[in-house]
Design a protein around this motif. Structure first.
Motif, PDB file in Angstrom:
ATOM      1  N   VAL A 249      53.995   4.574  16.930  1.00 50.20           N
ATOM      2  CA  VAL A 249      55.225   5.821  15.855  1.00 50.20           C
ATOM      3  C   VAL A 249      55.708   5.051  14.886  1.00 50.20           C
ATOM      4  O   VAL A 249      56.561   3.922  15.642  1.00 50.20           O
ATOM      5  CB  VAL A 249      56.320   5.829  16.819  1.00 50.20           C
ATOM      6  N   GLY A 250      55.951   4.924  13.755  1.00 50.17           N
ATOM      7  CA  GLY A 250      56.610   4.231  12.790  1.00 50.17           C
ATOM      8  C   GLY A 250      56.065   3.255  12.973  1.00 50.17           C
ATOM      9  O   GLY A 250      55.026   2.746  13.074  1.00 50.17           O
ATOM     10  N   GLU A 251      57.354   1.943  13.299  1.00 47.99           N
ATOM     11  CA  GLU A 251      56.774   0.572  12.859  1.00 47.99           C
ATOM     12  C   GLU A 251      56.493   0.062  14.144  1.00 47.99           C
ATOM     13  O   GLU A 251      56.377  -1.843  14.535  1.00 47.99           O
ATOM     14  CB  GLU A 251      57.299  -0.655  11.894  1.00 47.99           C
ATOM     15  N   ARG A 252      56.856   0.773  15.462  1.00 46.32           N
ATOM     16  CA  ARG A 252      56.890  -0.044  16.312  1.00 46.32           C
ATOM     17  C   ARG A 252      56.122   0.441  17.483  1.00 46.32           C
ATOM     18  O   ARG A 252      55.343   1.216  17.154  1.00 46.32           O
ATOM     19  CB  ARG A 252      58.195   0.891  16.976  1.00 46.32           C
ATOM     20  N   SER A 253      55.521   0.088  18.543  1.00 47.61           N
ATOM     21  CA  SER A 253      54.188   0.070  19.663  1.00 47.61           C
ATOM     22  C   SER A 253      55.259   0.496  20.748  1.00 47.61           C
ATOM     23  O   SER A 253      56.269  -0.418  21.141  1.00 47.61           O
ATOM     24  CB  SER A 253      53.419  -1.066  19.733  1.00 47.61           C
ATOM     25  N   PHE A 254      54.812   0.962  21.925  1.00 49.50           N
ATOM     26  CA  PHE A 254      54.809   0.889  23.495  1.00 49.50           C
ATOM     27  C   PHE A 254      54.159   1.300  23.814  1.00 49.50           C
ATOM     28  O   PHE A 254      52.922   1.677  23.760  1.00 49.50           O
ATOM     29  CB  PHE A 254      55.589   2.596  23.087  1.00 49.50           C
ATOM     30  N   THR A 255      54.003   1.209  25.789  1.00 46.44           N
ATOM     31  CA  THR A 255      52.884   1.304  26.470  1.00 46.44           C
ATOM     32  C   THR A 255      54.275   1.890  27.082  1.00 46.44           C
ATOM     33  O   THR A 255      54.856   1.360  27.559  1.00 46.44           O
ATOM     34  CB  THR A 255      52.652   0.225  27.103  1.00 46.44           C
ATOM     35  N   VAL A 256      53.506   3.112  28.060  1.00 50.46           N
ATOM     36  CA  VAL A 256      54.120   4.042  28.491  1.00 50.46           C
ATOM     37  C   VAL A 256      53.265   4.118  30.061  1.00 50.46           C
ATOM     38  O   VAL A 256      51.844   3.888  30.039  1.00 50.46           O
ATOM     39  CB  VAL A 256      54.790   5.121  28.411  1.00 50.46           C
ATOM     40  N   ARG A 257      53.564   5.119  30.992  1.00 50.34           N
ATOM     41  CA  ARG A 257      51.928   5.233  31.850  1.00 50.34           C
ATOM     42  C   ARG A 257      52.539   7.228  32.157  1.00 50.34           C
ATOM     43  O   ARG A 257      54.143   7.580  32.068  1.00 50.34           O
ATOM     44  CB  ARG A 257      52.420   4.700  33.233  1.00 50.34           C
ATOM     45  N   ALA A 258      51.425   7.564  32.173  1.00 55.12           N
ATOM     46  CA  ALA A 258      51.208   9.074  33.017  1.00 55.12           C
ATOM     47  C   ALA A 258      51.898   9.081  34.326  1.00 55.12           C
ATOM     48  O   ALA A 258      51.982   8.283  34.908  1.00 55.12           O
ATOM     49  CB  ALA A 258      50.023   9.486  32.798  1.00 55.12           C
ATOM     50  N   ASP A 259      52.527  10.278  34.554  1.00 50.77           N
ATOM     51  CA  ASP A 259      53.087  10.458  35.126  1.00 50.77           C
ATOM     52  C   ASP A 259      52.413  10.899  36.844  1.00 50.77           C
ATOM     53  O   ASP A 259      50.551  11.539  36.427  1.00 50.77           O
ATOM     54  CB  ASP A 259      54.557  11.060  35.831  1.00 50.77           C
ATOM     55  N   ARG A 260      52.433  11.362  37.971  1.00 47.42           N
ATOM     56  CA  ARG A 260      50.991  11.547  39.068  1.00 47.42           C
ATOM     57  C   ARG A 260      50.543  13.075  38.588  1.00 47.42           C
ATOM     58  O   ARG A 260      49.416  13.314  39.104  1.00 47.42           O
ATOM     59  CB  ARG A 260      51.698  12.514  39.890  1.00 47.42           C
ATOM     60  N   ALA A 261      51.556  13.932  37.622  1.00 47.02           N
ATOM     61  CA  ALA A 261      50.649  14.475  37.140  1.00 47.02           C
ATOM     62  C   ALA A 261      49.379  14.264  36.286  1.00 47.02           C
ATOM     63  O   ALA A 261      49.237  15.482  35.392  1.00 47.02           O
ATOM     64  CB  ALA A 261      51.485  16.079  36.627  1.00 47.02           C
ATOM     65  N   GLY A 262      49.744  13.098  35.075  1.00 42.57           N
ATOM     66  CA  GLY A 262      48.652  13.157  34.596  1.00 42.57           C
ATOM     67  C   GLY A 262      49.916  13.424  32.844  1.00 42.57           C
ATOM     68  O   GLY A 262      49.473  13.318  31.747  1.00 42.57           O
ATOM     69  N   ILE A 263      51.276  13.798  33.354  1.00 43.36           N
ATOM     70  CA  ILE A 263      52.030  14.297  32.610  1.00 43.36           C
ATOM     71  C   ILE A 263      53.035  12.838  31.293  1.00 43.36           C
ATOM     72  O   ILE A 263      53.168  12.046  32.440  1.00 43.36           O
ATOM     73  CB  ILE A 263      52.745  15.061  32.311  1.00 43.36           C
ATOM     74  N   ILE A 264      52.531  12.481  29.803  1.00 44.76           N
ATOM     75  CA  ILE A 264      52.675  11.085  28.730  1.00 44.76           C
ATOM     76  C   ILE A 264      54.623  12.111  28.800  1.00 44.76           C
ATOM     77  O   ILE A 264      54.216  12.732  27.711  1.00 44.76           O
ATOM     78  CB  ILE A 264      52.229  11.101  28.051  1.00 44.76           C
ATOM     79  N   ASP A 265      56.004  11.852  29.284  1.00 43.43           N
ATOM     80  CA  ASP A 265      57.282  12.468  28.349  1.00 43.43           C
ATOM     81  C   ASP A 265      57.351  10.907  28.277  1.00 43.43           C
ATOM     82  O   ASP A 265      58.678  10.407  29.352  1.00 43.43           O
ATOM     83  CB  ASP A 265      57.828  13.491  29.705  1.00 43.43           C
ATOM     84  N   ALA A 266      57.913  10.918  27.135  1.00 49.00           N
ATOM     85  CA  ALA A 266      58.562   8.847  26.955  1.00 49.00           C
ATOM     86  C   ALA A 266      59.418   9.086  25.892  1.00 49.00           C
ATOM     87  O   ALA A 266      59.145  10.179  24.563  1.00 49.00           O
ATOM     88  CB  ALA A 266      57.049   8.091  26.299  1.00 49.00           C
ATOM     89  N   MET A 267      60.596   9.267  25.831  1.00 47.56           N
ATOM     90  CA  MET A 267      62.319   9.386  25.073  1.00 47.56           C
ATOM     91  C   MET A 267      61.891   7.214  24.415  1.00 47.56           C
ATOM     92  O   MET A 267      61.687   6.569  25.544  1.00 47.56           O
ATOM     93  CB  MET A 267      63.180   8.930  25.744  1.00 47.56           C
ATOM     94  N   LEU A 268      61.630   7.611  23.050  1.00 49.80           N
ATOM     95  CA  LEU A 268      61.210   6.151  22.626  1.00 49.80           C
ATOM     96  C   LEU A 268      62.312   5.871  21.203  1.00 49.80           C
ATOM     97  O   LEU A 268      62.602   7.278  19.969  1.00 49.80           O
ATOM     98  CB  LEU A 268      59.707   5.513  22.685  1.00 49.80           C
ATOM     99  N   ASP A 269      62.932   4.544  21.211  1.00 46.59           N
ATOM    100  CA  ASP A 269      63.938   4.106  20.572  1.00 46.59           C
ATOM    101  C   ASP A 269      63.083   4.191  19.231  1.00 46.59           C
ATOM    102  O   ASP A 269      62.388   2.983  18.812  1.00 46.59           O
ATOM    103  CB  ASP A 269      64.631   2.934  20.797  1.00 46.59           C
ATOM    104  N   VAL A 270      63.337   4.745  17.805  1.00 43.28           N
ATOM    105  CA  VAL A 270      62.275   5.042  16.731  1.00 43.28           C
ATOM    106  C   VAL A 270      63.637   4.378  15.571  1.00 43.28           C
ATOM    107  O   VAL A 270      64.755   4.317  15.215  1.00 43.28           O
ATOM    108  CB  VAL A 270      61.746   5.436  16.660  1.00 43.28           C
ATOM    109  N   GLU A 271      62.612   4.111  14.578  1.00 42.18           N
ATOM    110  CA  GLU A 271      63.896   4.211  13.166  1.00 42.18           C
ATOM    111  C   GLU A 271      62.657   4.839  12.248  1.00 42.18           C
ATOM    112  O   GLU A 271      61.428   4.544  11.424  1.00 42.18           O
ATOM    113  CB  GLU A 271      64.078   2.982  12.786  1.00 42.18           C
ATOM    114  N   LEU A 272      62.578   6.121  12.035  1.00 39.59           N
ATOM    115  CA  LEU A 272      62.477   7.369  10.966  1.00 39.59           C
ATOM    116  C   LEU A 272      63.171   8.271  10.540  1.00 39.59           C
ATOM    117  O   LEU A 272      64.273   8.145  10.626  1.00 39.59           O
ATOM    118  CB  LEU A 272      61.537   8.217  12.013  1.00 39.59           C
ATOM    119  N   THR A 273      62.845   8.882   9.653  1.00 39.90           N
ATOM    120  CA  THR A 273      63.346   9.369   8.343  1.00 39.90           C
ATOM    121  C   THR A 273      63.085  11.248   9.663  1.00 39.90           C
ATOM    122  O   THR A 273      62.537  11.770   9.685  1.00 39.90           O
ATOM    123  CB  THR A 273      63.145   9.467   7.280  1.00 39.90           C
ATOM    124  N   PRO A 274      63.838  12.068   8.523  1.00 42.54           N
ATOM    125  CA  PRO A 274      63.785  13.255   8.980  1.00 42.54           C
ATOM    126  C   PRO A 274      62.298  13.537   8.231  1.00 42.54           C
ATOM    127  O   PRO A 274      62.243  14.114   8.040  1.00 42.54           O
ATOM    128  CB  PRO A 274      65.513  14.049   8.572  1.00 42.54           C
TER     129      PRO A 274
END
Length: 386
Positions: A128-153
């Motif tokens: 997202v934007g110019e950054r890359s992240f690696t996350v894991r889904a939870d036990r129900a397959g849900i990906i729910d991640a809060m990510l630090d970014v630099e974006l415009t509105p």
């Protein structure tokens, strides 16, 4: 009614993703589903079931596909949402991401939305934007991640992938920091008539009813459109205790009936780390609190109905955080809806009275009416809308 301009179909940047992997920073993000020290036995049984089914599906060539959900956030921090699901061999990357304006896929029985198999703990890359992240889904397959970014509105796209050639994109709405008002709306019996939560009717609506047979609450699309015109750029978020399984159906319903576009905050049905089912009230309270801390500059117009604890939830939130609430608007269910929802009329009246007392005690306007037309008149009389 329908929206004038349907959301555009997103491109699937499969080949482009490989090039992006060479650049950008790698970061870790943690899923919102944190395991307890001793998970509930029902959750442990479900975990075993999911592992066995996943092993069988992979043995016959099934692979993980991602179902994206609209995310949201600030210019410096965004919440990206999706679900990892299995799909048959040779299905495209966007197998679980059909265009919102294709209404033909809605003419199915509800149970099909719950027949998919999640892919727990799947490793997912997010660009997202110019950054890359690696996350894991939870036990129900849900990906729910809060990510630090630099974006415009504005509207942005995030690229999610499990491996090269299996990438999809999802919208992320970055709200303008200059905006001072947002709207949180319940879904069931507030924007769509569902006659929940009595068990038999809940089963019928979720698993048997044709998805395209759902009915709109009179006047609510017009109310939300008027709010959007009066407050340009206002964020709309739809908060429900419904399962993520019905996300495509609900999103198409909102689009078809002219509701403003916005993220949906749903939940996962079934066993959790602490019990058989998630608490709907706790889900709504946690979601409201996350919005409050993510957007401290916003005051929220909270819209719900008097059939599923919304007066109690909004009353408690208003009492604890009056600085975060602009007004509360409650759709009054009919006598028949109340009996089917609560089994008695007096339960609703007591809960609504307690919620109103808490809201007005905090100096916050309380409005109620049986439909959107009445709520619009109330908002104008109380000067919530010009």
């Amino acid at each position: 009614m329908t929206s004038e301009n349907p959301p555009r179909r997103r491109l699937r940047p499969r080949a482009a993703l490989a090039g992006r992997r060479a650049g950008g920073d790698e970061h870790r993000a943690v899923s919102s589903d944190l395991p307890s020290a001793r998970p509930h036995w029902a959750a442990r049984i479900e975990d075993v079931k999911n592992r066995l089914i996943a092993s069988g599906l992979r043995a016959v060539g099934w692979d993980v596909r991602l179902q994206p959900y609209t995310g949201y956030g600030t210019p410096s921090r965004v919440r990206v949402l999706a679900k990892a699901l299995y799909a048959p061999p040779r299905t495209p990357a966007d197998h679980h991401d059909q265009p919102v304006h294709d209404m033909r896929t809605m003419a199915v029985r509800g149970f099909r939305s719950f027949a998919s198999q999640c892919a727990p703990r799947e490793r997912v890359r997010i660009d997202v934007g110019e950054r890359s992240f690696t996350v894991r889904a939870d036990r129900a397959g849900i990906i729910d991640a809060m990510l630090d970014v630099e974006l415009t509105p504005g509207r942005h796209e995030a690229v999610l992938s499990t491996h090269a050639g299996n990438a999809i994109t999802t919208d992320v709405l970055v709200f303008d920091p200059a905006q001072r008002l947002g709207l949180v709306s319940d879904i069931d019996d507030t924007v769509v008539i569902t006659w929940l939560p009595r068990p038999l009717l809940a089963f019928w609506n979720a698993f048997v009813l044709q998805q395209s047979s759902r009915k709109v609450v009179p006047g609510m699309p017009a109310l939300y459109q008027e709010i959007a015109r009066a407050r340009p750029g206002i964020p709309f978020l739809y908060l429900s205790t419904g399962a993520w399984n019905v996300y495509p159906v609900l999103r198409r319903f909102l689009f078809k009936n002219g509701y403003p576009d916005g993220p949906m905050l749903l939940t996962d049905w079934g066993p959790t780390n602490t019990g058989f089912f998630r608490s709907g009230m706790q889900h709504k309270l946690r979601s409201l609190d996350l919005l409050r801390t993510t957007f401290p500059e916003l005051r929220w117009l909270l819209v719900g109905d008097d059939g599923q604890h919304d007066p109690e939830i909004y009353g408690g939130f208003s009492r604890e955080h009056p600085e975060a609430v602009e007004a509360v608007a409650i759709r009054q269910l009919s006598n028949a809806e109340q009996v089917l929802s609560h089994g008695a009329r007096h339960a609703e009246a007591d809960e609504r009275a307690a919620g109103r007392t808490a809201v007005e005690g905090a100096g916050i306007p309380w409005m109620e009416a049986p439909d959107g037309h009445g709520l619009l008149r109330e908002m104008r009389e109380r000067r919530v809308l010009p």
